[in-house]
Design a protein around this motif. Structure first.
Motif, PDB file in Angstrom:
ATOM      1  N   LEU A 241       0.928  -0.841  -0.408  1.00  0.00           N
ATOM      2  CA  LEU A 241      -0.058  -0.386  -0.047  1.00  0.00           C
ATOM      3  C   LEU A 241       0.531   0.784  -0.020  1.00  0.00           C
ATOM      4  CD1 LEU A 241      -2.639  -1.080   2.461  1.00  0.00           C
ATOM      5  CD2 LEU A 241      -3.184  -0.303   0.070  1.00  0.00           C
ATOM      6  N   VAL A 242       1.669   1.104   0.762  1.00  0.00           N
ATOM      7  CA  VAL A 242       2.249   1.519   0.817  1.00  0.00           C
ATOM      8  C   VAL A 242       3.693   2.778  -0.714  1.00  0.00           C
ATOM      9  CG1 VAL A 242       4.843   3.465   1.574  1.00  0.00           C
ATOM     10  CG2 VAL A 242       3.371   1.897   3.219  1.00  0.00           C
ATOM     11  N   GLN A 243       3.820   1.977  -1.471  1.00  0.00           N
ATOM     12  CA  GLN A 243       4.560   2.189  -2.707  1.00  0.00           C
ATOM     13  C   GLN A 243       3.213   2.338  -3.084  1.00  0.00           C
ATOM     14  OE1 GLN A 243       6.735  -1.326  -4.157  1.00  0.00           O
ATOM     15  NE2 GLN A 243       8.190  -1.046  -3.124  1.00  0.00           N
ATOM     16  N   TRP A 244       2.488   1.880  -3.204  1.00  0.00           N
ATOM     17  CA  TRP A 244       1.020   2.137  -4.756  1.00  0.00           C
ATOM     18  C   TRP A 244       0.492   3.664  -4.034  1.00  0.00           C
ATOM     19  CZ3 TRP A 244      -3.453   3.107  -2.628  1.00  0.00           C
ATOM     20  CH2 TRP A 244      -4.576   3.704  -3.095  1.00  0.00           C
ATOM     21  N   ALA A 245       0.611   4.071  -2.408  1.00  0.00           N
ATOM     22  CA  ALA A 245       0.292   5.667  -2.100  1.00  0.00           C
ATOM     23  C   ALA A 245       1.043   6.577  -3.074  1.00  0.00           C
ATOM     24  CB  ALA A 245      -0.620   5.625  -1.170  1.00  0.00           C
ATOM     25  N   ALA A 246       2.312   6.454  -2.989  1.00  0.00           N
ATOM     26  CA  ALA A 246       3.500   7.078  -2.918  1.00  0.00           C
ATOM     27  C   ALA A 246       3.626   7.229  -4.767  1.00  0.00           C
ATOM     28  CB  ALA A 246       4.695   6.140  -2.583  1.00  0.00           C
ATOM     29  N   ARG A 247       3.410   6.633  -5.386  1.00  0.00           N
ATOM     30  CA  ARG A 247       3.163   6.281  -6.877  1.00  0.00           C
ATOM     31  C   ARG A 247       2.171   6.882  -7.687  1.00  0.00           C
ATOM     32  NH1 ARG A 247       5.523   1.108  -7.108  1.00  0.00           N
ATOM     33  NH2 ARG A 247       2.805   0.189  -7.573  1.00  0.00           N
ATOM     34  N   ALA A 248       1.167   6.620  -6.695  1.00  0.00           N
ATOM     35  CA  ALA A 248      -0.232   7.421  -7.287  1.00  0.00           C
ATOM     36  C   ALA A 248      -0.613   8.539  -6.907  1.00  0.00           C
ATOM     37  CB  ALA A 248      -1.644   6.578  -6.729  1.00  0.00           C
ATOM     38  N   LEU A 249      -0.031   9.347  -5.972  1.00  0.00           N
ATOM     39  CA  LEU A 249       0.318  10.245  -5.106  1.00  0.00           C
ATOM     40  C   LEU A 249       1.313  11.195  -6.703  1.00  0.00           C
ATOM     41  CD1 LEU A 249       0.269  10.463  -1.487  1.00  0.00           C
ATOM     42  CD2 LEU A 249      -1.051  12.039  -2.914  1.00  0.00           C
ATOM     43  N   VAL A 250       2.393  10.683  -6.986  1.00  0.00           N
ATOM     44  CA  VAL A 250       3.212  11.110  -8.114  1.00  0.00           C
ATOM     45  C   VAL A 250       2.867  11.369  -9.274  1.00  0.00           C
ATOM     46  CG1 VAL A 250       5.766  11.085  -9.162  1.00  0.00           C
ATOM     47  CG2 VAL A 250       5.754  10.714  -6.694  1.00  0.00           C
ATOM     48  N   ALA A 251       1.946  10.483  -9.422  1.00  0.00           N
ATOM     49  CA  ALA A 251       1.225  10.529 -11.071  1.00  0.00           C
ATOM     50  C   ALA A 251       0.717  11.607 -11.124  1.00  0.00           C
ATOM     51  CB  ALA A 251       0.417   8.992 -11.310  1.00  0.00           C
ATOM     52  N   ARG A 252       0.166  11.732 -10.183  1.00  0.00           N
ATOM     53  CA  ARG A 252      -1.507  12.712 -10.294  1.00  0.00           C
ATOM     54  C   ARG A 252      -0.913  14.049 -10.422  1.00  0.00           C
ATOM     55  NH1 ARG A 252      -6.822  11.524  -7.057  1.00  0.00           N
ATOM     56  NH2 ARG A 252      -7.459  10.009  -8.689  1.00  0.00           N
ATOM     57  N   ALA A 253       0.734  14.835 -10.153  1.00  0.00           N
ATOM     58  CA  ALA A 253       1.340  15.965  -9.995  1.00  0.00           C
ATOM     59  C   ALA A 253       1.470  15.828 -11.714  1.00  0.00           C
ATOM     60  CB  ALA A 253       2.515  15.581 -10.134  1.00  0.00           C
ATOM     61  N   GLU A 254       1.697  17.408 -12.518  1.00  0.00           N
ATOM     62  CA  GLU A 254       1.208  17.600 -13.527  1.00  0.00           C
ATOM     63  C   GLU A 254       2.498  17.461 -13.952  1.00  0.00           C
ATOM     64  OE1 GLU A 254       0.151  22.037 -13.968  1.00  0.00           O
ATOM     65  OE2 GLU A 254      -1.422  21.889 -12.126  1.00  0.00           O
ATOM     66  N   ALA A 255       2.208  17.146 -15.535  1.00  0.00           N
ATOM     67  CA  ALA A 255       4.014  16.916 -16.073  1.00  0.00           C
ATOM     68  C   ALA A 255       4.840  17.865 -16.457  1.00  0.00           C
ATOM     69  CB  ALA A 255       3.638  16.298 -17.620  1.00  0.00           C
ATOM     70  N   GLY A 256       5.748  17.260 -15.673  1.00  0.00           N
ATOM     71  CA  GLY A 256       7.151  17.852 -16.139  1.00  0.00           C
ATOM     72  C   GLY A 256       7.215  19.232 -14.035  1.00  0.00           C
ATOM     73  N   ALA A 257       6.246  18.700 -13.208  1.00  0.00           N
ATOM     74  CA  ALA A 257       6.196  19.899 -12.067  1.00  0.00           C
ATOM     75  C   ALA A 257       6.383  19.096 -10.849  1.00  0.00           C
ATOM     76  CB  ALA A 257       4.977  20.358 -11.892  1.00  0.00           C
ATOM     77  N   ARG A 258       7.238  19.726 -10.170  1.00  0.00           N
ATOM     78  CA  ARG A 258       7.729  18.862  -8.936  1.00  0.00           C
ATOM     79  C   ARG A 258       6.120  18.547  -7.602  1.00  0.00           C
ATOM     80  NH1 ARG A 258      11.837  21.871  -4.074  1.00  0.00           N
ATOM     81  NH2 ARG A 258      10.657  23.342  -4.602  1.00  0.00           N
ATOM     82  N   LEU A 259       5.992  17.543  -7.038  1.00  0.00           N
ATOM     83  CA  LEU A 259       5.049  17.685  -6.602  1.00  0.00           C
ATOM     84  C   LEU A 259       5.699  18.344  -5.085  1.00  0.00           C
ATOM     85  CD1 LEU A 259       2.492  16.298  -5.294  1.00  0.00           C
ATOM     86  CD2 LEU A 259       3.282  14.416  -5.317  1.00  0.00           C
ATOM     87  N   VAL A 260       4.440  19.000  -4.465  1.00  0.00           N
ATOM     88  CA  VAL A 260       4.630  19.436  -2.297  1.00  0.00           C
ATOM     89  C   VAL A 260       4.100  18.726  -2.157  1.00  0.00           C
ATOM     90  CG1 VAL A 260       5.400  21.893  -1.474  1.00  0.00           C
ATOM     91  CG2 VAL A 260       6.028  21.497  -3.977  1.00  0.00           C
TER      92      VAL A 260
END
Length: 870
Positions: free
Chosen positions: A93-112
């Motif tokens: 679940l940890v890896q799935w949630a981390a990847r899902a959050l990063v995937a929802r960031a806009e293309a080329g943008a850093r996730l904060v």
């Protein structure tokens, strides 16, 4: 207007240093942990950081951890994640949630990722945050409450230095003032800012809720453009906020807190018979009560002033009476070993509706009046009701004086009849001082003292001071000082009579222009007032403090005058002295004007006179006149004219100040001739009253306006003869050098004023020096003086005066030509200009013809396109 405070979004103020540290960490791809107590502003600061990241095109996501989600897997991050069914068999679940959050960031943008209340993160959400930060897949901004343990994942990030810990402290008092003023959309009264900061201790949440409640209840309201506080602090709007800390307590804890609310600070000896020690220990460990040790004694108080306000506000009248009775009985049982114990016992007896000896009430009220007039008033009222006679009535009048209600005090004092010579002396001297210093009636003051039966005076020294006071009320200042000087050789070891002599001496020295001597005597008098066993009355301390400030300022030590005024103002607020706002706050505004801080001066003068009617005190018209001139030179001529209209025709007592304010307002309008006429009227009015220091101030005003004739130099020479300090000498040197067109001499005067902190005066003299150098053909000297003038003027908050206009106006116009040209450029007809300047229409037209020829313009339309100065 009260709706503003409750509906408008509160601005973000302060926090410059923690924001800089946090921004640097985020720029280095490290996270930030914002830590602080509840209500300090962690969420708002985090929001500011995240808004900056969003503006930089980062993808910002926010989550809130709560006590309701702390046991729910991914409870905090759930709203940011896709449905669990989208995992496609991913067991971690940890890896799935981390990847899902990063995937929802806009293309080329850093996730904060922003996490509020990170100490309440559920373990799984904390693990996801840790995973993102460790792999540098996202940058995190987390808030957490001070003292709360962090989840292991966040603690690991701290140990690995992937989270920069940033401590958020409470707001400072200036930050509280800035925050509230911005929210209300108007200036906050200095005393209100002090009280808000004291009640909230800079807790941003408490500030917001208290201000909103105060606006709703009319406790905080606008008067004359300034938000002023009156009455008690309303706690209704804070109930929900404070109930988080106080609402779920067991009855015995609540009872102990209520007792403390009515008796803090309280020693353990007092509480021993009222509260179980285990309860006090529990409250201490929970942070609701704090303890302080003083030698062998331990005092306890509530952890925040608003806790006491809330508990007292919620107690019913019957409960209040019962609590006071319990406290009084407990204090009676252990005895009243300290003076504070006697005062508290009396107040608790009154609160319990029990009878108290009026003589004891008067005795204790006398002791507390200088530092706590509100408590003294309560004791005095009780003494009057209990039949306290003359002493109780006299005490009530002095409470009115301490509250600034001088006219009510005089009405009461006039009805009292003294039955002994000693009481007659105290009554007459108090009436006279009130009539002179507070009501501006020197003739009545002198009359009261002449009618006094001197048989009540204990010593010849008292009789001498009495005679000197009469002379000072009659403005016979030289004679006053000659009489007092022998009594003031040794002030440090003096008594109350010496202190009275200091007060009268300060008045005499100011009238004589002995400013260096005045500053020294006032400082020694303040030290004596602090050293006496019985604290000096408020009016004496205020008068001495104003003497100290004016001594330094009018001796040319302007910056020192401002510094001392700020210091004495703070001390007076700490002591609860009600006169501080008008006397020290207002007088500080006048000194700031000379320094060139015209906007700050107007702010302080507006604060000092808000809600105070003209005539309430002799200083008020002076301060309102000062407000007009500061406002005018700051660029708001319309507001300055409104203040002058309110003042009306000048009373002879205030004529110099009002005429001077009119002069600077006319100068700001560009009407130089009218300004000169008004300033001349100011000097004439001061000279008629034999106020030599004021006369030299107004005469120097004429020099500042550009008047440079020998008659003015001769008149100024006479007025400054015997006046102490660099100001008078520099003013005379300014006049002589301007009349002679002596640029090098003017350069020397610049440095005298600048060294003392009179930056606007220095800038004006530098501008005059540049013009003198230009006429003499000294190009390099002209440029240096002009540069110096501009540098100094840049520190004067946008002040504009005729002298500074010389820096921007065309070089070859005379002052008369510049004035006529400015009025014509504003669209005035030749007839209107002629009437305003008391000239003929032909003279105006001839002057304009000369202007057109010098500037190579065809007429008024082209003239309006040229920078002729303000």
């Amino acid at each position: 207007m009260s709706a503003v405070a409750t509906s408008r979004a509160w601005p973000f103020v302060g926090r410059a240093e923690p924001l800089a540290v946090a921004d640097a960490a985020l720029d280095a791809d490290r996270g930030v942990l914002l830590v602080g107590p509840a209500g300090v502003g962690k969420t708002r600061t985090a929001g500011e950081l995240l808004a900056r990241r969003a503006a930089a095109r980062d993808t910002v996501r926010r989550a809130l951890a709560t006590s309701a989600t702390v046991d729910v897997p991914l409870g905090a991050l759930g709203p940011l994640l896709p449905p669990w069914g989208d995992r496609k068999g991913e067991p971690n679940l940890v890896q799935w949630a981390a990847r899902a959050l990063v995937a929802r960031a806009e293309a080329g943008a850093r996730l904060v990722l922003g996490i509020d209340d990170g100490h309440l993160l559920d373990p799984l959400s904390a693990a996801v945050v840790g995973q993102l930060a460790l792999t540098r897949s996202a940058t995190v901004v987390v808030t957490a409450r001070s003292g709360a343990p962090l989840p292991d994942a966040l603690a690991t990030l701290r140990r690995e230095r992937l989270l920069e810990r940033v401590e958020l402290d409470a707001l400072t008092r200036p930050e509280v003032e800035e925050l509230v003023a911005a929210s209300l959309g108007g200036q906050l009264d200095g005393a209100a800012a002090y009280r808000l900061w004291h009640l909230t201790r800079g807790n941003a949440l408490y500030v917001r809720e208290l201000v909103s409640a105060a606006c709703r209840h009319g406790t905080l309201r606008p008067l004359d453009g300034v938000w002023v506080w009156s009455g008690d602090a309303p706690t209704h709007g804070l109930d929900d906020v404070l109930d988080d800390r106080l609402g779920a307590l067991p009855p015995e804890d609540r009872d102990a807190l209520e007792l403390l609310a009515f008796c803090e600070p309280a020693g353990t000896d007092l509480l021993a018979s009222l509260v179980d020690p285990a309860v006090l220990d529990r409250l201490d460990r929970s942070g609701l009560v704090v303890s302080e040790q003083f030698g062998r004694r331990i005092d306890l108080r509530l952890a925040h002033p608003l806790y006491a306000e809330l508990l007292r506000g919620r107690a019913s009248p019957l409960r209040v009476r019962a609590l006071n009775r319990r406290l009084a009985d407990a204090q009676e049982a252990i005895g009243t070993r300290r003076a504070r114990d006697r005062l508290r016992l009396l107040l608790w007896r009154l609160g319990a509706a029990q009878s108290v000896d009026p003589a004891e009430l008067c005795e204790i009220a006398e002791r507390v009046l200088p530092g706590d007039p509100a408590t003294a008033g309560r004791l005095a009222d009780a003494a009057v009701e209990a039949g306290g006679g003359f002493d109780a009535g006299f005490l009530s009048a002095r409470v009115l004086l301490a509250a600034g209600r001088a006219d009510e005090a005089e009405a009461l004092l006039a009805t009292l009849e003294a039955d002994t010579p000693d009481r007659g002396v105290r009554l007459a001297t108090t009436r006279a001082q009130n009539l002179f210093y507070a009501l501006g009636a020197p003739e009545k003051a002198a009359g009261v003292l002449r009618e006094l039966d001197a048989g009540g005076l204990d010593t010849d020294r008292q009789l001498t001071v009495l005679r000197a006071a009469v002379l000072s009320y009659e403005r016979r200042y030289v004679e006053t000082w000659e009489l007092l000087a022998p009594l003031l050789v040794d002030v440090d070891g003096g008594d109350p009579t010496t202190l009275w002599a200091c007060v009268v001496g300060v008045t005499a020295l100011r009238g004589c222009g002995r400013f260096d001597t005045l500053a020294a005597l006032a400082t020694r008098g303040l030290a004596l007032a602090a050293a006496l066993a019985d604290r000096a009355p408020e009016w004496q301390r205020m008068h001495l403090a104003m003497g100290e400030v004016s001594g330094h300022a009018f001796a040319g030590r302007f910056a020192e005058g401002v510094r001392l005024c700020e210091q004495r103002y703070e001390e007076a607020l700490d002591a609860g002295l009600t006169g501080a706002k008008i006397v020290l706050g207002g007088f500080g505004g006048l000194v700031l004007f000379l320094c060139g801080q015209v906007r700050t001066s107007a702010h302080r003068l507006r604060d000092a006179t808000a809600g105070v009617r003209i005539g309430a005190a002799p200083l008020v018209p002076v301060l309102r006149a000062g407000l007009a001139q500061s406002t005018a030179l700051a660029g708001d001529v319309t507001a300055a004219e409104a203040v002058l209209a309110e003042l009306g025709d000048p009373d002879p007592e205030y004529a110099p100040w009002i005429h001077m304010a009119r002069a600077w307002t006319a100068a700001a309008r560009g009407e130089l001739a009218r300004a000169v006429r008004d300033m001349t009227a100011a000097a004439d009015a001061a000279e008629e009253r034999d106020e030599r220091p004021l006369t030299f101030l107004m005469l120097h005003g004429l020099v500042r306006l550009g008047v440079s004739d020998d008659a003015l130099v001769e008149r100024l020479t006479r007025q400054v003869d015997g006046v102490e300090g660099e100001y008078a000498r520099a003013a005379l040197a300014h006049a002589r050098a301007l009349a002679a067109g002596d640029g090098p001499a003017l350069d020397e005067v610049v440095e005298v004023f600048a060294t003392g902190g009179g930056l606007l005066l220095a800038a004006e003299v530098a501008a005059h020096a540049a013009a003198a150098h230009r006429r003499a053909g000294r190009v390099a000297a002209e440029r240096a003086a002009a540069a110096r003038a501009r540098t100094l003027a840049a520190r004067c908050e946008g002040a504009r005066t005729p002298a500074l206009d010389l820096l921007d106006a065309p070089d070859d116009l005379t002052p008369r030509e510049r004035e006529v040209a400015r009025l014509a450029a504003r669209g005035l007809t030749s007839r209107a200009i002629a009437e305003g300047l008391t000239l003929s229409v032909r003279t105006v037209d001839n002057t304009l013809s000369s202007v057109y020829a010098k500037l190579h313009v065809a007429g008024r339309r082209e003239l309006a396109t040229i920078d002729l100065g303000a």
